[in-house]
Design a protein around this motif. Sequence first.
Motif, PDB file in Angstrom:
ATOM      1  N   ALA A 773       1.164  -1.308   0.330  1.00 28.98           N
ATOM      2  CA  ALA A 773       0.117   0.424  -0.152  1.00 28.98           C
ATOM      3  C   ALA A 773       0.952   1.012   0.431  1.00 28.98           C
ATOM      4  O   ALA A 773       0.435   2.138  -0.821  1.00 28.98           O
ATOM      5  N   ASP A 774       1.883   1.194   1.159  1.00 30.48           N
ATOM      6  CA  ASP A 774       2.329   2.491   1.170  1.00 30.48           C
ATOM      7  C   ASP A 774       3.576   2.549  -0.397  1.00 30.48           C
ATOM      8  O   ASP A 774       3.863   3.835  -1.315  1.00 30.48           O
ATOM      9  N   LEU A 775       3.577   1.482  -1.012  1.00 28.43           N
ATOM     10  CA  LEU A 775       4.776   1.660  -2.707  1.00 28.43           C
ATOM     11  C   LEU A 775       3.267   2.014  -3.537  1.00 28.43           C
ATOM     12  O   LEU A 775       3.166   3.319  -4.776  1.00 28.43           O
ATOM     13  N   GLY A 776       2.660   1.451  -3.355  1.00 24.10           N
ATOM     14  CA  GLY A 776       1.265   1.752  -4.383  1.00 24.10           C
ATOM     15  C   GLY A 776       0.539   3.802  -3.750  1.00 24.10           C
ATOM     16  O   GLY A 776       0.904   5.321  -5.373  1.00 24.10           O
ATOM     17  N   GLN A 777       1.507   4.054  -3.358  1.00 21.54           N
ATOM     18  CA  GLN A 777       0.808   5.831  -2.481  1.00 21.54           C
ATOM     19  C   GLN A 777       2.136   6.519  -3.093  1.00 21.54           C
ATOM     20  O   GLN A 777       1.578   7.506  -3.751  1.00 21.54           O
TER      21      GLN A 777
END
Length: 884
Positions: A773-777
Amino acid sequence: MSALMELVRAGRTAEVVSLLDGMTDAERRSHFTELKVLRKELRAAPWESDARRAYPALHVAGAACQTGAAGVASWVSAADLRWSGVSPGVLLHILGDRETDWLADVTHRLAQRPVTAWVPYELMAGLVRLCGCPVPTTDAYVRGWVDHLRGSWQRGGTLLDRLRQDPHLRELAAALFETGDIGSRLQWPNHDGPDSWTGALAQLTVEGALDRGVTVDACVARLLRSGTAADQRVFLRLLKCLGLTRDEERERTADWLALASDATSTVASYAQSVLGGLALDGELAPHHLAEMSEAVLFRTEKKLVRAQLVLLGKVLARDASAAGELLPAIARAFGHEDAEVQERALKLVERHVKKLGPVQARAELAMAAEQLIPGLRARAVGTLGAPPADPDPLGYEELLPPAPQPTRLAPAAASAVELAEEVGAALASEPGVTGFERALDGLVRHAYKDRDALLAALEPVITRRWWDSADRAVSGDRFAGSYGAVSHAADGLDLLLATLRGRIPTATLHARVQRGSTSRDCVHGALFRAFECRLWEVAHRMRTDPLPFLLSTPTWSTGLLEPAELVERLDTYRRLGARVAATDFAQALLRVRRADREAAESAARRAAALGTQEGTRLAAWLTSEVPALPTARRRTSGPRVLVELGEVLDLQNDFPAEFRPLGNPMSVFQKRAWCYHWDDDIRQHWSALLPERRELVAARLLQDLSDLAVDDAQGAAAALPPLAESGGEAGEAVHLGLAYGLGARHEEDRLAAVDALLVLAARGQLDAARLGADLGQLVQSGAVKTQRLAESARTAAATGANATIWSVLSRTLPVLLADLTTGGAAAPARGLGELLAVAAECAERSGARGDLPHLAQATARRGSSRLVTQARRLRNALVEEVAA
């Protein structure tokens, strides 16, 4: 003092030369001893006005007053003389009356000096003219020749004109091809005109001034030797300027095959184009083309691989008889790491497989098809007769590299001499936490045991340090300066060494201990102050009340300290009647292992029984519960996502003032432009400061880690593996820092992040959903570039961590695909196709199944771009059943 020496000291060079001209050889030799004494005298203060005035005259006098060629060459090129020496013309004048054989000897000795000796080319070339000896072709001479020709543009004409007039053109031009790393000098200007080296050498070859065959062979040989990028560019440009004929190309077929296989991308592309032309004209035997293909199809450069497949397709279309040799070579690409290459190769084989006989090579093709990804292998079952894949009865098994185990620190050096060697090595290169802490503890122990013996052993180390000056005030002021002395670990050792040497006044040490750290209030300030204050107190105690040893020396390389070991140390302090240093004990508390509750409680009972204040404090610390992570809040700052931390109360109570900021709330706005904690080395020591609370460290490093991806900074990712190996919960800050590292600009930083990811996964501490999720953001905000993330993910997956990487990317891709399919992004993120390819490969290898949000809409897009083809490949991998 002789008249010659008076003139030399006065710096009257012209009169020195005139006087020397009237002397005999014997008279000159008689003055050489005095000149050597003067040279030694001037070395003590080379930048004083007297020395600068005398050096030119001394330079020419020393050259004239020697008879040995070796001595003259050594004197003329000496570092202390040449920077203030006389011009080459003066030296040529004073040496010009010697015999030609002697001059030739001097010439070649000077030419054999390393390039870093900076022997003037004008001097060497002038000596060649005087004695008529063969021109030297050493690195120093050739580089000097190149620089001289480039710098003589004031004389007019082009470089081509100047080369035409050079009497030694052939010898020196041939030497260019043998001189290492010469390309940087030949590459400018970046064109092929008469004022460029490539254009000029090509034209001289056309005119016959240079032998064409020799020049072509030298160019090819230089490319085969490989070398720097500048070398490769220059000699490839020259080869292209020469415009090889088809006969010249055909004669060197073996060279082109070697270059296509192993040379750099640009050189291999040229060799590939030459061989392609020969192949299409029927002048390259099929077995040579097959040999070339087997090498090129496994190169990582996709442009080369695609070009090779196109070439093979054209040759097969023209010559069906070549299928027997070429199709097996194409099938070698079935094992290529890129699925797109596999698919292209399979299509080419399917198109031409009918040109094979009923048995010829089909079995080999079918066997090679076993390397294909599952979707393509299922297709090859029908088209090539490949055997269907055997289902694995045990299912997929993740093969993660084993997590590194912490190493136990060896005891401090037993002898002062051994310790001095360790300290010298630690100052010369980064010693890491283990080397630094052992050296630190060793200095404390031996200073307590026998200060004089320690100083005697350290003498060779200390005399090389910048602070070992007779001016003690200067040294003391530097260590007491507003920026402090401990910007990295080596400064901490310097601080203790300078204290032992007496270079820092006791008042300075006392003031620093009382005043505390001078570190400014930046985001790293709390870590820096805690690291620094222990060193200043230890230095002060070393001068006033030496400690027998350090309480805080860790047991393990991660910084952890075993509780039983700390109890033993406190007991020894009690028996010796030694007074504990407050900051040393505070650091020991932060390092002591509390996660093992059984060991902690056992040690606590023994600590309480000591009956000392520190024993009671340790017992209370070991039996208290390790608090949960402080409250955390995510904050966005431009494209960055950072973390703020709340207060940590247990670090506020009963700790020295310099340690309490570790428990203060942390804001992302503490980052200031004047923060000077830029040294990459110090970050690993910050991890060892709080080895069971890595989240507190990671939050304070997050700004630096975000710079890796956003500002293309370099080096900060070295902190990620120590954080992964450290203890405590891996929370928001650790995973965000890891995400920035995976998207770093520089490959070494991405590799460090991959290492950290694999360590966390192997220890069962990776939260794949959070990281994904962090990478997507971060990709969505522009902080992390998709192409870099794809490279990191592919590297991690190549170790066998397919399920781990899929579990991360399965949370990242829906965010990016949602932008793509709902119009949230103006265009697909560059590299999204590559990221989908990595995800598809991981899904295929790990047997992942299920639905991925927004993937169906991506597969429905028109066209055959890499994004669309890899999205369809991922969809096929995720369906419930894959055709066998």
